[in-house]
Design a protein around this motif. Structure first.
Motif, mmCIF file in Angstrom:
data_model
loop_
_atom_site.group_PDB
_atom_site.id
_atom_site.type_symbol
_atom_site.label_atom_id
_atom_site.label_comp_id
_atom_site.label_asym_id
_atom_site.label_seq_id
_atom_site.Cartn_x
_atom_site.Cartn_y
_atom_site.Cartn_z
ATOM 1 N N ASP B 6 30.848 -36.267 -55.414
ATOM 2 C CA ASP B 6 31.626 -36.896 -56.487
ATOM 3 C C ASP B 6 32.364 -38.105 -55.948
ATOM 4 O O ASP B 6 33.519 -38.009 -55.571
ATOM 5 C CB ASP B 6 32.608 -35.880 -57.085
ATOM 6 C CG ASP B 6 33.416 -36.520 -58.214
ATOM 7 O OD1 ASP B 6 32.985 -37.581 -58.722
ATOM 8 O OD2 ASP B 6 34.469 -35.967 -58.580
ATOM 9 N N SER B 59 27.605 -37.932 -58.943
ATOM 10 C CA SER B 59 28.441 -37.091 -59.793
ATOM 11 C C SER B 59 27.809 -35.730 -60.034
ATOM 12 O O SER B 59 26.839 -35.614 -60.783
ATOM 13 C CB SER B 59 28.679 -37.782 -61.140
ATOM 14 O OG SER B 59 29.204 -36.857 -62.064
ATOM 15 N N ALA B 60 28.361 -34.721 -59.389
ATOM 16 C CA ALA B 60 27.842 -33.360 -59.550
ATOM 17 C C ALA B 60 27.838 -32.962 -61.022
ATOM 18 O O ALA B 60 26.918 -32.308 -61.505
ATOM 19 C CB ALA B 60 28.686 -32.380 -58.731
ATOM 20 N N GLU B 61 28.872 -33.400 -61.757
ATOM 21 C CA GLU B 61 28.920 -33.038 -63.181
ATOM 22 C C GLU B 61 27.897 -33.819 -64.001
ATOM 23 O O GLU B 61 27.740 -33.584 -65.190
ATOM 24 C CB GLU B 61 30.304 -33.311 -63.772
ATOM 25 C CG GLU B 61 31.432 -32.537 -63.139
ATOM 26 C CD GLU B 61 32.293 -33.439 -62.275
ATOM 27 O OE1 GLU B 61 33.510 -33.474 -62.476
ATOM 28 O OE2 GLU B 61 31.706 -34.143 -61.408
ATOM 29 N N GLY B 62 27.288 -34.780 -63.375
ATOM 30 C CA GLY B 62 26.262 -35.540 -64.080
ATOM 31 C C GLY B 62 26.777 -36.686 -64.924
ATOM 32 O O GLY B 62 26.111 -37.142 -65.854
ATOM 33 N N TYR B 63 27.971 -37.151 -64.606
ATOM 34 C CA TYR B 63 28.466 -38.344 -65.309
ATOM 35 C C TYR B 63 27.702 -39.561 -64.828
ATOM 36 O O TYR B 63 27.560 -39.789 -63.625
ATOM 37 C CB TYR B 63 29.956 -38.545 -65.043
ATOM 38 C CG TYR B 63 30.834 -37.522 -65.745
ATOM 39 C CD1 TYR B 63 30.669 -37.252 -67.105
ATOM 40 C CD2 TYR B 63 31.807 -36.824 -65.047
ATOM 41 C CE1 TYR B 63 31.467 -36.315 -67.750
ATOM 42 C CE2 TYR B 63 32.615 -35.880 -65.686
ATOM 43 C CZ TYR B 63 32.435 -35.636 -67.049
ATOM 44 O OH TYR B 63 33.217 -34.714 -67.667
ATOM 45 N N GLU B 508 32.067 -39.111 -71.233
ATOM 46 C CA GLU B 508 32.944 -38.800 -70.096
ATOM 47 C C GLU B 508 34.396 -38.985 -70.507
ATOM 48 O O GLU B 508 35.263 -38.152 -70.203
ATOM 49 C CB GLU B 508 32.595 -39.720 -68.915
ATOM 50 C CG GLU B 508 33.435 -39.461 -67.673
ATOM 51 C CD GLU B 508 33.032 -40.344 -66.497
ATOM 52 O OE1 GLU B 508 32.032 -41.080 -66.614
ATOM 53 O OE2 GLU B 508 33.729 -40.291 -65.464
ATOM 54 N N ASP B 511 35.848 -36.078 -72.367
ATOM 55 C CA ASP B 511 36.264 -34.990 -71.469
ATOM 56 C C ASP B 511 37.611 -35.295 -70.856
ATOM 57 O O ASP B 511 38.524 -34.461 -70.850
ATOM 58 C CB ASP B 511 35.222 -34.786 -70.360
ATOM 59 C CG ASP B 511 33.888 -34.309 -70.926
ATOM 60 O OD1 ASP B 511 33.846 -33.978 -72.139
ATOM 61 O OD2 ASP B 511 32.896 -34.322 -70.176
ATOM 62 N N ARG B 512 37.752 -36.500 -70.362
ATOM 63 C CA ARG B 512 39.023 -36.850 -69.703
ATOM 64 C C ARG B 512 40.171 -36.884 -70.693
ATOM 65 O O ARG B 512 41.301 -36.523 -70.370
ATOM 66 C CB ARG B 512 38.870 -38.173 -68.960
ATOM 67 C CG ARG B 512 38.119 -37.981 -67.638
ATOM 68 C CD ARG B 512 37.755 -39.288 -66.979
ATOM 69 N NE ARG B 512 38.868 -40.231 -66.896
ATOM 70 C CZ ARG B 512 38.738 -41.472 -66.423
ATOM 71 N NH1 ARG B 512 37.558 -41.883 -65.985
ATOM 72 N NH2 ARG B 512 39.773 -42.279 -66.379
ATOM 73 N N ASP B 515 41.588 -33.537 -71.211
ATOM 74 C CA ASP B 515 42.498 -33.148 -70.119
ATOM 75 C C ASP B 515 43.895 -33.680 -70.359
ATOM 76 O O ASP B 515 44.884 -33.063 -69.965
ATOM 77 C CB ASP B 515 41.968 -33.675 -68.775
ATOM 78 C CG ASP B 515 40.549 -33.174 -68.501
ATOM 79 O OD1 ASP B 515 40.131 -32.211 -69.188
ATOM 80 O OD2 ASP B 515 39.866 -33.772 -67.650
#
Ligand SMILES: Cc1ncc(C[n+]2csc(CCOP(=O)(O)OP(=O)(O)O)c2C)c(N)n1
Ligand SMILES: Cc1ncc(C[n+]2csc(CCOP(=O)(O)OP(=O)(O)O)c2C)c(N)n1
Ligand code: SF4
Ligand code: SF4
Ligand SMILES: [Mg+2]
Ligand SMILES: [Mg+2]
Lengths: 351, 599, 599, 351
Positions: B6, B59-63, B508, B511-512, B515
């Protein structure tokens, strides 16, 4: 583009051609051009030429731009599809149609404004690509439909109806075509059907871009003294150089006054053109000679008419493109789509 | 916020020195390690000698949106040192060429400088100037391999694939790669805190650019005539189509081609060729960018008014005028929607990534023939020219092109009379015939006033009948174009509306935003005209943000005009900097409005 | 509703037969009788042989919109007999050529047929075919003179003015006139119930077409370079400019011309010439119609992005594509407002009649130079080609051209550094220098990305700074363009919004609506971008009708986009039949909505 | 169009011209073209020519379209205004600028794509109007800026970097210009500054449209074997026909190898051009001879270079327009506006 249904009066000639069609079958809607417009004579010559050639109407496509001249595609071959496109851009539309369906015979009609002003670039590049079509340029030195402004082919000193003289050098489509490598270059006169019809037939049989510059006077705005595109002027200065007499394989047609000095040129489709050099001044298969000859005539204030240059060895657009003989529109989808297996295989290359 | 799998890094080099291939090598290697990765190429509008950048995001989350924070920079271009060093986040790393002393003025104490004598090493290892320049790229690739814990077997394997036939070149590249790798191992403690670790998240994906994908779509849709005039960033689309055709559409024995690609003299001609071919019955297209769209306006109006199918790919770049040809934007929306003088409206498809470029390219050809009208596919430079990680492209062999209402001989014979523009079915679409179909089906196409029989007219009623039919036809297209992708969240209080390449950043951002307590539904519009689904989403949301990449909020204008949604009920979030959109830009745009202060 | 000085009549003839001059003679004679009059020429897009019509409306109240009821028709074209006879109101009159029997199928018993042997009389009176055709026009003019109680001294006087130098022609025309007059006197009871009576209502007016008036504006504004490509209905504008220049701008001794008119090879070139001249410091313009606007899109974007002044006259015709070149419409609004790809916006002026064509033509050149941008003047065929009765054009010799911010040598010398695109004053307008002004003022115009110093850039911030300035500049134009003309009525419950040539019909409609109990305020928009006055009017009215001549409610779209006024708060009243708007069309459009039934 | 401020290093030649300016004063921003691009040599030649001519920088205007070649107007004469317009349309922009201000010297730079594809129509009509300008066509046979596609001047058989051969006949701008009536037609080679500089000077002094076709190899995409626009090919095939040696009245410059067979042509501005026919094959004042000569060379696979045709009697655009000698931009408003009295009088004619 106005086209009024023609009143049903029997046509003089009921003679039938090889397809059993009468001249009438090659006509179109009634012309709405001015009485006596040269363009109507050209239309008649096209009707005659296509009829004599036994050209199957459904295999022809009529292409044009915008202008009185461009309207005329509605006045012949009503049984054929027609495309009256935008001003000066008919060459590109025809290029695309030809790319898609090489099986049709494309007959383009344009004017000097349509071809030499707004359309100069497209005409030039259609010549360069050697699109397989007949391109009839009905040249009257003016913008007829917009009421008589000078076109780029108006000769210096030629005066418009308002009596103002043109001061810019004219563009000669014949010299331009020769310079750009055209493989069939001719010039004729709307008033000389005897010369025009065989030239049109030869142009239709030519494999590649065949341009025929037809001096076609505008009676409303340019057919008066001082105009170098008038009937009077052309009759006086038209220096016929090469007679054309088209000979389909089926049946020979010869002009009444056909005679000596005949050079026979083999046309790609097997038929042949018999050229007679009026004064034997130049060899119509020699580009440089043709150019020199035409330029010479211009310099002498003469107009070289006839089939001025011919190169049957030229490669037309599809030769450059290496397209399949079958028209692309007829290639079955199965031969166009590589299918899922090919795609799966291809995907591995994107990893 | 950087960590294992990441982080983002960036190469600052000089264009024309071959760095592109090394950058691609790095990105693809990460991809092959099974880790989601994105690469953005930021290059100048010239051929050689100017600063160019390549940004890689892991990006591990795939962003897949463009990163906003750069953790590491490889600064190899003195001309852009200052700018490049400035882009590294505090605590980040600068890899530079220590062959020459670094101007002290450039140093920062909140970042770590790792000097590697790239130049010196190359001069030692290689003799030919060409090699010294070219191989430097493999050297920094090696260094990054060590710093980021790249599985070096992969780049080595790829070099082998690439230079298999040129052992000398291969050897040189492997040497260079090792040089950089060994130097890093010897001088720095590798790997860095943020680095790579194998995953299994890319198995079903590919790396592909939108131009290639769109070209594949045209190939599979059965397009046979492509007309174009070269222009960045659209050029790649036709070049890819050409390459695919040479591979799949050439008769091995005769060499005959089952396609025709014409490089026109300009965009007007390209449009004319495509329209002529569409009229003649071929699936035809042209690819261009903004300036070309401006030049094609007249021809677009002709095709609209005469019901001729044709597909236009607009790979948008930064306007107006010549603008910034190597920067991205979504600023041609109004020019496309209402292209040409007079009353005109055109369907547009908005792919968000190369995968959709493939699908929508195919759909565009179906829509164009079904609705007998020009159809636009609006890509942009980011989608068209950058490599994106997307699911593998798939094909259903059951697919058959939707040719729309084309009368064959029998259908024609069955008719009492053929009227080209008669709306028999009430959907505004009249049956057509193709040139060559014979006397009964013959008609005359004219851009001048015509009635339902395609006859010339100057009669008001006859003229209006045709215009009204065209309006009906356009309205029907609303449910036929790709429908929006909508992502709802329980308790959402705002709606984010976007299109095309903004997708990744907006998702993305959503998602942020969650948060920070902003729950947002997202609608990505995929087609014009807008259908009921788009209207519903807009009506169902009190607070709407329209996120797009242009100055004048053009998407919002289209929504206002076509759906009647009050303009001011949609808050514009505009990014027209010319670079791919980042999630941060979206988050800031939204929060700035909600809180009055940037996040 | 017809009566003394309040009726309309119509001539149906064949184009190219010279009827135009006779029609003009009639109209002008009525005008010289001091009676308000309007003439509308409805002609085909060819040169000779097709049906053509001329409608003359006489209105003591001074209504100049196209009439809806025709009280009398002169049917001289067999091809349009049926249509022409059908247009006469019940109780009306048909004057036809009784030289040939009238097909009984055509007769109506609710109208009176007056046969006059025009053909026969001409054949008797004249020998040359040419005369027999041409003079027939003077004969029917004479007949109408008798029927309508025209003061024949006036047409006789006008013929004398026209053919003073050709006594033979004059004599023939007078004879013809008398032939028709005497025949009517002898066979019908003249005058008809509806006829003419001297007034004194035209003393301060003139009869002029918008193309000529706009050309005069260009002449007086000091325009020196005109570039064009012939196109109906815009051709007359440059032809008039040429005629005026030959008269007022040629040195009698040397023959030197203080103007340059260039007939370009196409519209792209015409735009390029005008823009090149504008850059060089001349007041330059081009005149065209829809197809030309489409072709000029790329160049328009260049001028917008590089701050080059230039005036574009768009004499709108019926689109799309070639459309109906001799019919009128207002359908280029969107094409003009956002012309060219990328983010672009342009000022537009909307003259309502030839008088405003003159004033706005002058203003357009001032605005173009003041705002250093392309400015459009949107005429239409009705305004451009028809003769309108308008107040005499007047000129204030105190007028000086507003050249905007052009730095002369001293101003330049005073500057520390010249930055072509720096917004010093905060109005978005940066000072320019003209080529030839020397090293310090030298700069490089580029359609590619540039910063405020006109230097090439690919930097986001530098690019955006210029784009933002352009947006600021456009916003400032809102209060500088001509402000709306607003007519308020006490107790008004609806607002009518319109533009351009719709004006006459809308004002008349407002009067007629009041008679049926609908009190309407009227706002005629005269410029784009819209200023505060436009916004206020829209906000102050609950019920708004937007009346315009296109299919897609383009003015309403502009109002929605630019002002944020909800689309559906504005009810569109659209007329796109291609003919000048009539009050009845407006009344019906409004009442149909208010009552659900047409008035 | 990229233009980076030049680092302040002293220029080798500090020699000053008649205006007291150094060569450096005629330079522009730093080139961002590829190292070794032929266009940079042409830029250097233009700098040299304008410096030698004592051309006042503020009196020059630099015009161009779009392309690597068109970018170069930013790389010379930084003290002059420049206009980098849109692709293929520089001729019309220059036509307008010249119409407005005939007092400036217009230097146009274009490429073969810019001039012969998208711009063919505008180039042709600028020639026909005889716009008073120098038109430098930097001809490399490819679209450099878009990475090497063939242009319309790419010769048949010439192969692009990808190894695909061009199959369409090339357009020769020199033959085109001769056919369209250009009054100054020359061709040179970016690598031959000695020939190019005098030609550019002659073109600048010419009154009317002066076209100079400069073979200017693209090192990135077209300078390799198989390309007929490469250095190698041009050196091998360049058949120099006519040397040009420009002679301003003030100070004579002669090429080191100046020699015999000199025909002196009087230039309109009083200066003169000394033409030497390399092989004495044709008279550069004879259009037909020039055409035949160039076409002949092409046929032989040679490239005719040098000043190929010159007609100093031609009338430039302003002669056709009969415009006042004063640039229109300098005509005071009072001489443009007829005033209120004239308008009032005119109004009576509209009643
Ligand atoms: C883009 C565009 N510009 C201008 C026009 C107006 N226009 C129609 S025909 C024409 C010129 C026709 O001249 P030519 O091609 O010589 O045809 P002719 O009428 O003389 O036969 C022009 C300028 C148009 N239709 N479209
Ligand atoms: C309207 C438009 N179409 C396409 C392009 C893309 N383009 C930029 S330069 C160029 C060709 C340049 O070729 P040439 O004129 O020969 O210049 P060179 O780079 O070879 O010197 C093209 C097609 C553009 N800028 N504008
Ligand atoms: S105007 Fe001229 S060209 Fe047009 S139809 Fe009449 S005669 Fe023919
Ligand atoms: S690409 Fe070719 S033409 Fe362009 S700068 Fe490089 S060498 Fe020159
Ligand atoms: Mg003509
Ligand atoms: Mg080039």
């Amino acid at each position: 583009m106005t086209s009024i249904a023609k009143p049903p009066v029997a046509h003089p000639s009921a003679r039938r051609n090889g397809l059993g069609l009468t001249v009438r079958d090659y006509e179109g809607g009634m012309s709405t051009l001015c009485a006596g417009c040269g363009h109507d004579s050209v239309t008649a010559a096209i009707v005659q030429a296509t009829w004599e050639l036994d050209l199957p109407p459904h295999r022809a496509a009529k292409m044009s731009g915008i202008g009185c001249s461009s309207k005329t595609t509605a006045y012949f071959m009503k049984q054929s599809h027609g495309f009256n496109s935008v001003h000066g851009r008919m060459p590109s539309v025809t290029t695309g149609a030809s790319a898609a369906n090489r099986g049709l015979i494309y007959i383009g009609v344009s004017g000097d404004g349509d071809s030499l002003s707004i359309g100069l670039g497209q005409l030039s590049h259609a010549i360069r690509r050697n699109v397989n079509m007949l391109y009839v340029l009905e040249n009257n030195g003016v913008y007829g439909l917009t009421k008589g402004q000078f076109s780029a082919s108006a000769d210096i000193g030629s005066t418009s109806k308002q009596g103002v003289a043109n001061e810019q050098p004219p563009i000669d489509p014949v010299l331009l075509a020769l310079t750009l490598g055209a493989t069939f270059v001719a010039r004729s006169f709307s008033g000389d059907k005897q010369q025009l019809v065989p030239i049109l037939k030869a142009g239709l049989a030519h494999r590649g871009f065949a341009i025929v510059d037809v001096i076609s006077p505008c009676v409303s705005f340019n057919d008066h003294e001082g105009s170098t595109k008038s009937y009077a002027h052309t009759r006086a200065h038209g220096a016929e150089e090469v007679h054309t007499d088209f000979v389909p394989l089926r049946r020979e047609i010869t002009l009444p006054d056909a005679a000596a000095d005949v050079s026979v040129v083999q046309m790609h489709d097997g038929s042949s053109v018999r050229l007679r050099s009026g004064r034997g001044e130049h060899d119509p298969t020699d580009r440089a000679a043709a150019y020199a000859h035409v330029a010479g005539c211009n310099a002498r204030g003469e107009i070289a008419t006839g089939l001025l240059f011919l190169d049957e060895s030229g490669r037309e657009m599809h030769d450059h493109l290496h397209t399949v003989p079958t028209p692309l529109v007829d290639v079955p989808y199965a031969q166009l789509c590589p299918g899922s297996a090919a795609l799966d295989a291809l995907m591995t290359e994107f990893r | 916020m950087s960590g294992i799998n990441d982080f983002a890094f960036k190469m600052g080099t000089v264009n024309g020195t071959g760095s592109a291939s090394a950058n691609g090598l790095l990105m693809q290697s990460i991809f092959r390690m099974g880790i989601p990765v994105t690469g953005k190429n930021v290059f100048p509008s010239n051929i050689q000698g100017l600063p160019t950048w390549y940004e890689i995001r892991v990006s591990a989350e795939g962003y897949t949106a463009r990163p906003t924070e750069i953790d590491l920079v490889v600064a190899l271009n003195p001309a852009s040192y200052a700018k490049d060093i400035a882009t590294v986040r505090p605590g980040g790393i600068v890899v530079h060429d220590s062959s020459f002393p670094l101007d002290p003025a450039l140093s920062r104490d909140d970042v770590t400088f790792l000097g590697v004598p790239f130049g010196a090493m190359c001069n030692q290892a290689f003799t030919r100037d060409r090699d010294r320049t070219l191989l430097r790229n493999s050297v920094y690739a090696g260094t990054l391999g060590a710093l980021l814990a790249l599985d070096m077997a992969i780049p080595e394997q790829m070099l082998a694939e690439r230079f298999g036939k040129k052992p000398a070149v291969l050897k040189a590249n492997l040497t260079a790669l090792k040089l950089g790798y060994d130097y890093a191992k010897a001088h720095f403690d590798c790997p860095l805190p943020f680095h790579l670790e194998r995953m299994d998240a890319t198995r079903d994906s590919i790396l592909i650019d939108g131009n290639s994908a769109a070209a594949l779509g045209a190939l599979y849709a059965g397009a046979t005539v492509g007309a174009w005039y070269p222009i960045t960033p659209a050029t790649g689309l036709m070049e890819a189509f050409k390459a695919f055709c040479e591979r799949y559409r050439v008769d091995p024995d005769t060499g005959h081609r089952r396609y025709a690609i014409l490089q026109a003299e300009d965009e007007l001609a390209a449009a004319g060729i495509a329209i002529g071919a569409g009229w003649a019955g071929a699936r035809a297209f042209t690819n261009t960018s903004g300036p070309g769209i401006s030049l094609m306006q007249e021809f677009i109006g002709l095709a609209y008014y005469t019901d001729i199918p044709c597909v236009f790919f607009d790979v948008q770049r930064c306007g107006p005028a010549t603008g910034m040809p190597t920067r991205t934007q979504q600023a041609d929306l109004l020019s496309l929607a209402y292209a040409s003088h007079g009353d005109t409206k055109h369907p547009i498809l908005f792919p968000a990534n190369p995968h959709e470029c493939f699908d929508m390219s195919v759909q565009a050809f179906d829509l164009a023939e079904r609705f007998q009208t020009p159809v636009f596919v609006a890509l942009d430079l980011d989608i068209g020219m950058n490599d994106w990680m997307v699911p593998r492209l798939a094909w259903d062999d059951a697919f058959r092109p939707d040719r729309g209402k084309v009368l064959d001989a029998d259908a024609l014979a069955a008719l009492p009379r053929f009227s080209r523009y008669r709306d028999v079915d009430g959907d505004g679409i009249a049956a057509r015939t193709l040139p060559g179909s014979g006397a009964k089906g013959a008609y005359f196409v004219r851009g001048s006033g015509h009635d339902q029989h395609a006859a010339y007219t100057e009669d008001s009623a006859a003229y209006q009948e045709v215009m009204d039919r065209l309006a009906r036809k356009f309205a029907h297209a609303a449910e036929a174009v790709p429908q929006p992708v909508i992502r709802l969240q329980p308790g959402a209080d705002v709606g984010l509306v976007t299109l095309g390449g903004c997708d990744a950043a907006v998702r993305e951002a959503a998602d942020r935003l969650r948060d920070v307590g902003v729950v947002a539904d997202v609608m990505r519009i995929r087609g014009f005209p807008f259908g009921a689904a788009v209207r519903d989403f807009l009506e169902r949301h009190e607070k709407l943000f329209v996120i797009e990449q242009n100055r004048d909020a053009q998407l919002r204008s289209l929504l206002t005009i076509e759906l009647g949604v009050p303009r001011d009920s949609m808050i514009p979030v505009l990014d027209y900097a010319g670079l791919p959109l980042s999630a941060t830009a979206v988050v800031q745009g939204v929060t700035r409005h909600l809180t009055g202060v940037p996040a």
